[in-house]
Design a protein around this motif. Sequence first.
Motif, PDB file in Angstrom:
ATOM      1  N   SER A 151       0.850  -1.194   0.000  1.00 33.49           N
ATOM      2  CA  SER A 151       0.000   0.000   0.000  1.00 33.49           C
ATOM      3  C   SER A 151       0.883   1.239   0.000  1.00 33.49           C
ATOM      4  O   SER A 151       2.087   1.160   0.233  1.00 33.49           O
ATOM      5  CB  SER A 151      -0.906   0.024   1.239  1.00 33.49           C
ATOM      6  N   CYS A 152       0.262   2.378  -0.263  1.00 38.95           N
ATOM      7  CA  CYS A 152       0.870   3.681   0.026  1.00 38.95           C
ATOM      8  C   CYS A 152       2.132   3.963  -0.777  1.00 38.95           C
ATOM      9  O   CYS A 152       3.256   3.884  -0.265  1.00 38.95           O
ATOM     10  CB  CYS A 152       1.155   3.812   1.522  1.00 38.95           C
ATOM     11  N   GLN A 153       1.952   4.293  -2.033  1.00 41.02           N
ATOM     12  CA  GLN A 153       3.079   4.687  -2.874  1.00 41.02           C
ATOM     13  C   GLN A 153       2.971   6.187  -3.115  1.00 41.02           C
ATOM     14  O   GLN A 153       2.067   6.652  -3.792  1.00 41.02           O
ATOM     15  CB  GLN A 153       3.088   3.875  -4.176  1.00 41.02           C
ATOM     16  N   GLY A 178      -4.498   0.356  -1.221  1.00 39.46           N
ATOM     17  CA  GLY A 178      -4.894   1.761  -1.307  1.00 39.46           C
ATOM     18  C   GLY A 178      -3.768   2.739  -1.079  1.00 39.46           C
ATOM     19  O   GLY A 178      -2.648   2.366  -0.718  1.00 39.46           O
ATOM     20  N   ASP A 179      -4.077   4.015  -1.303  1.00 39.83           N
ATOM     21  CA  ASP A 179      -3.081   5.074  -1.443  1.00 39.83           C
ATOM     22  C   ASP A 179      -2.171   4.751  -2.623  1.00 39.83           C
ATOM     23  O   ASP A 179      -0.949   4.780  -2.532  1.00 39.83           O
ATOM     24  CB  ASP A 179      -2.294   5.332  -0.149  1.00 39.83           C
ATOM     25  N   TYR A 180      -2.840   4.451  -3.724  1.00 36.44           N
ATOM     26  CA  TYR A 180      -2.155   4.172  -4.998  1.00 36.44           C
ATOM     27  C   TYR A 180      -1.619   5.473  -5.576  1.00 36.44           C
ATOM     28  O   TYR A 180      -0.608   5.490  -6.263  1.00 36.44           O
ATOM     29  CB  TYR A 180      -3.175   3.529  -5.938  1.00 36.44           C
ATOM     30  N   ILE A 181      -2.343   6.565  -5.326  1.00 36.85           N
ATOM     31  CA  ILE A 181      -1.870   7.930  -5.627  1.00 36.85           C
ATOM     32  C   ILE A 181      -2.024   8.769  -4.361  1.00 36.85           C
ATOM     33  O   ILE A 181      -2.707   8.356  -3.421  1.00 36.85           O
ATOM     34  CB  ILE A 181      -2.655   8.616  -6.765  1.00 36.85           C
ATOM     35  N   TYR A 182      -1.388   9.917  -4.340  1.00 36.94           N
ATOM     36  CA  TYR A 182      -1.644  10.920  -3.295  1.00 36.94           C
ATOM     37  C   TYR A 182      -2.123  12.197  -3.969  1.00 36.94           C
ATOM     38  O   TYR A 182      -1.684  12.533  -5.069  1.00 36.94           O
ATOM     39  CB  TYR A 182      -0.380  11.173  -2.455  1.00 36.94           C
ATOM     40  N   GLU A 183      -3.036  12.886  -3.278  1.00 30.78           N
ATOM     41  CA  GLU A 183      -3.725  14.027  -3.883  1.00 30.78           C
ATOM     42  C   GLU A 183      -2.985  15.348  -3.721  1.00 30.78           C
ATOM     43  O   GLU A 183      -3.356  16.345  -4.320  1.00 30.78           O
ATOM     44  CB  GLU A 183      -5.135  14.136  -3.281  1.00 30.78           C
ATOM     45  N   ASP A 233      -7.847   6.475   1.531  1.00 30.71           N
ATOM     46  CA  ASP A 233      -8.290   7.876   1.528  1.00 30.71           C
ATOM     47  C   ASP A 233      -7.635   8.739   0.450  1.00 30.71           C
ATOM     48  O   ASP A 233      -8.287   9.567  -0.186  1.00 30.71           O
ATOM     49  CB  ASP A 233      -8.073   8.526   2.904  1.00 30.71           C
ATOM     50  N   HIS A 234      -6.324   8.526   0.202  1.00 29.03           N
ATOM     51  CA  HIS A 234      -5.618   9.486  -0.659  1.00 29.03           C
ATOM     52  C   HIS A 234      -6.001   9.398  -2.133  1.00 29.03           C
ATOM     53  O   HIS A 234      -5.640  10.294  -2.900  1.00 29.03           O
ATOM     54  CB  HIS A 234      -4.105   9.356  -0.471  1.00 29.03           C
ATOM     55  N   GLU A 235      -6.724   8.361  -2.532  1.00 28.82           N
ATOM     56  CA  GLU A 235      -7.281   8.357  -3.880  1.00 28.82           C
ATOM     57  C   GLU A 235      -8.316   9.474  -4.033  1.00 28.82           C
ATOM     58  O   GLU A 235      -8.712   9.808  -5.149  1.00 28.82           O
ATOM     59  CB  GLU A 235      -7.936   7.009  -4.203  1.00 28.82           C
ATOM     60  N   GLY A 404      -3.244  -1.864   5.271  1.00 25.18           N
ATOM     61  CA  GLY A 404      -2.242  -0.902   4.817  1.00 25.18           C
ATOM     62  C   GLY A 404      -2.318   0.379   5.629  1.00 25.18           C
ATOM     63  O   GLY A 404      -2.404   0.335   6.853  1.00 25.18           O
ATOM     64  N   ASP A 405      -2.249   1.509   4.967  1.00 24.55           N
ATOM     65  CA  ASP A 405      -2.558   2.852   5.503  1.00 24.55           C
ATOM     66  C   ASP A 405      -1.530   3.471   6.434  1.00 24.55           C
ATOM     67  O   ASP A 405      -1.289   4.670   6.381  1.00 24.55           O
ATOM     68  CB  ASP A 405      -3.920   2.843   6.215  1.00 24.55           C
ATOM     69  N   VAL A 406      -0.901   2.693   7.321  1.00 32.61           N
ATOM     70  CA  VAL A 406      -0.238   3.309   8.477  1.00 32.61           C
ATOM     71  C   VAL A 406       1.263   3.551   8.246  1.00 32.61           C
ATOM     72  O   VAL A 406       1.931   4.176   9.052  1.00 32.61           O
ATOM     73  CB  VAL A 406      -0.540   2.469   9.738  1.00 32.61           C
ATOM     74  N   HIS A 407       1.810   3.076   7.093  1.00 29.68           N
ATOM     75  CA  HIS A 407       3.207   3.347   6.711  1.00 29.68           C
ATOM     76  C   HIS A 407       4.213   2.718   7.681  1.00 29.68           C
ATOM     77  O   HIS A 407       5.291   3.275   7.903  1.00 29.68           O
ATOM     78  CB  HIS A 407       3.485   4.854   6.595  1.00 29.68           C
ATOM     79  N   SER A 408       3.870   1.611   8.261  1.00 30.04           N
ATOM     80  CA  SER A 408       4.816   0.857   9.095  1.00 30.04           C
ATOM     81  C   SER A 408       4.312  -0.581   9.180  1.00 30.04           C
ATOM     82  O   SER A 408       3.148  -0.858   8.883  1.00 30.04           O
ATOM     83  CB  SER A 408       4.951   1.489  10.480  1.00 30.04           C
ATOM     84  N   SER A 436       6.533   3.750  -0.431  1.00 27.36           N
ATOM     85  CA  SER A 436       7.489   4.867  -0.368  1.00 27.36           C
ATOM     86  C   SER A 436       7.044   5.992   0.568  1.00 27.36           C
ATOM     87  O   SER A 436       7.857   6.852   0.893  1.00 27.36           O
ATOM     88  CB  SER A 436       7.701   5.454  -1.771  1.00 27.36           C
ATOM     89  N   SER A 437       5.764   5.998   0.984  1.00 25.08           N
ATOM     90  CA  SER A 437       5.272   7.120   1.801  1.00 25.08           C
ATOM     91  C   SER A 437       6.075   7.237   3.086  1.00 25.08           C
ATOM     92  O   SER A 437       6.299   6.245   3.764  1.00 25.08           O
ATOM     93  CB  SER A 437       3.798   6.917   2.142  1.00 25.08           C
ATOM     94  N   GLY A 438       6.492   8.445   3.397  1.00 23.79           N
ATOM     95  CA  GLY A 438       7.271   8.659   4.615  1.00 23.79           C
ATOM     96  C   GLY A 438       8.772   8.589   4.393  1.00 23.79           C
ATOM     97  O   GLY A 438       9.538   8.775   5.333  1.00 23.79           O
TER      98      GLY A 438
HETATM   99 FE   LIG Z   1      -0.789   6.215   2.890  1.00 31.45          FE
END
Ligand SMILES: [Fe+2]
Length: 514
Positions: A151-153, A178-183, A233-235, A404-408, A436-438
Amino acid sequence: MDRRLFLTDLSRAAALCAVVPNVWRVTHRPRFADNPFQLGVASGDPTATGGVLWTRLAPRPFEPDGGMDGTRTVVGWEVATDDNFRNIVQQGRATAAPELSFSIHVDVDGLQPDRWYFYRFTTGDAVSDVGRFRTTPADGARSPLAFAFASCQRWDQGYFTPLRHLANEEIDLAVHLGDYIYEYASPVNAVRVHHGLEIRTLDDYRRRYAQYKSDADLQAAHRRCPWLVIWDDHEVDNNYAGTIGENVMESTEQMRTRRAAAYQAWWEHQPVRVPRVASWSDLTISRTINWGALARFWMLDTRQYRDDQPCGDGSKPAACGVSANPAHTMLGTAQERWLVNGLGTSHAHWQILANQVMMAPYDSAAGDASIVSMDQWSGYPAARDRLLRAVAEQAPNRTVTITGDVHSNWVNELRADFARPDQPVVGAEFVCTSISSGGDGNDVAPQRLDDMLRENSHLKWFQNRRGYVRCAVTEQAWTAEYRTVPYVLRPDALVQTSSAWRVEHGRPGITRIV
Ligand SMILES: [Fe+2]
């Protein structure tokens, strides 16, 4: 396409005809100065006899229409048993149309179960990359499953190196949570800068997907195997809940409009078997994917139907505001009923909940105080208790939640009642870190990890590096390996296994094996 939608499209097209005389013009032999397939190919939502094949024509991705100048264009597709396409087993034609940003979704059927295939697209003189996809085992089969989830790229916070490694794994499928994109707009000093400012309109979201889809590592991972995709959410917008956005000044009507744009662009860019609906802002993505009789994926949506976070979306005392209200919903009534009833009637050997936000609580306060994230299931404890009671009754210790979601990275034992550590474990939750987020992440001090584990008896492990989780599922057991990279701010990091875990089918608890 259902009849009603078809007629809607027809009348819309007829209305357009009055002003744009060439709306019915379809090009069979288009000429392209630039590669129309530069956003790659993808496949997804496999069945025992087929799957969805995806591409989008975009010779100049950042121009309106992706540089297609509004012309409907015929695209050929082929499915073969070899990557040289000597033995083509299915082929056909589809039309790429401006109202769907020239995306193509071919739902192939009639293939053999439990087989790998190759696919490609053509238009004019252009030929796409070759993708590889597979069908699932036949309905009754309990053949093993190997998959990875991620998740979370975030484009502007690092390279998608973990996806490059995922593309080299021996896996049957990949799940993106999810969080395939960020807004967001990007800071100018970002490692890679987002095209444009914060995205709100359909054109904005399409351009953002085009930018992400241009990533070579992401394309390689899509070419490798079919994907199962849900959004977070970030979609749409950070931590939105239903029609309540992050920015309190955004009205419900504005959020519905934004959601419609975001959901449509998501549909256009993902290889999903999700039926279109008349109103894009109400697109339903929850669905099941069966891996023979071994496993069923429940693809969940914890964003669209949830009530607003109690006391805002930060970390707050556990009993805050309306959090204890049994009516306070995470999945919405219809989706919750669908899932709970479905767990009761499904004959799948393993139940897999593909889920966005962390299900287990994480208490970040020492001692008696309890501070939890209101954006996670902890903000919706009554809904979580209902779901985990259903798991306890209907599929105990053969239900695994992937999150996913939490970046850890987190490994959690799920209990029917988290307030009582003496209550039995009823399920496992494997939480993957970000792609890659974070940015690079960091090493957690041993003392801090000890404190976290002591305060949260259901928590087995935590780590803050980037990567994905690789799983091997058989009748007897589930193993999960945390695959991580030391950095993403520079490309080309190597991957390693940071820890590995095992769940025995029907037995409570998670055991560390590496
Ligand atoms: Fe994320």
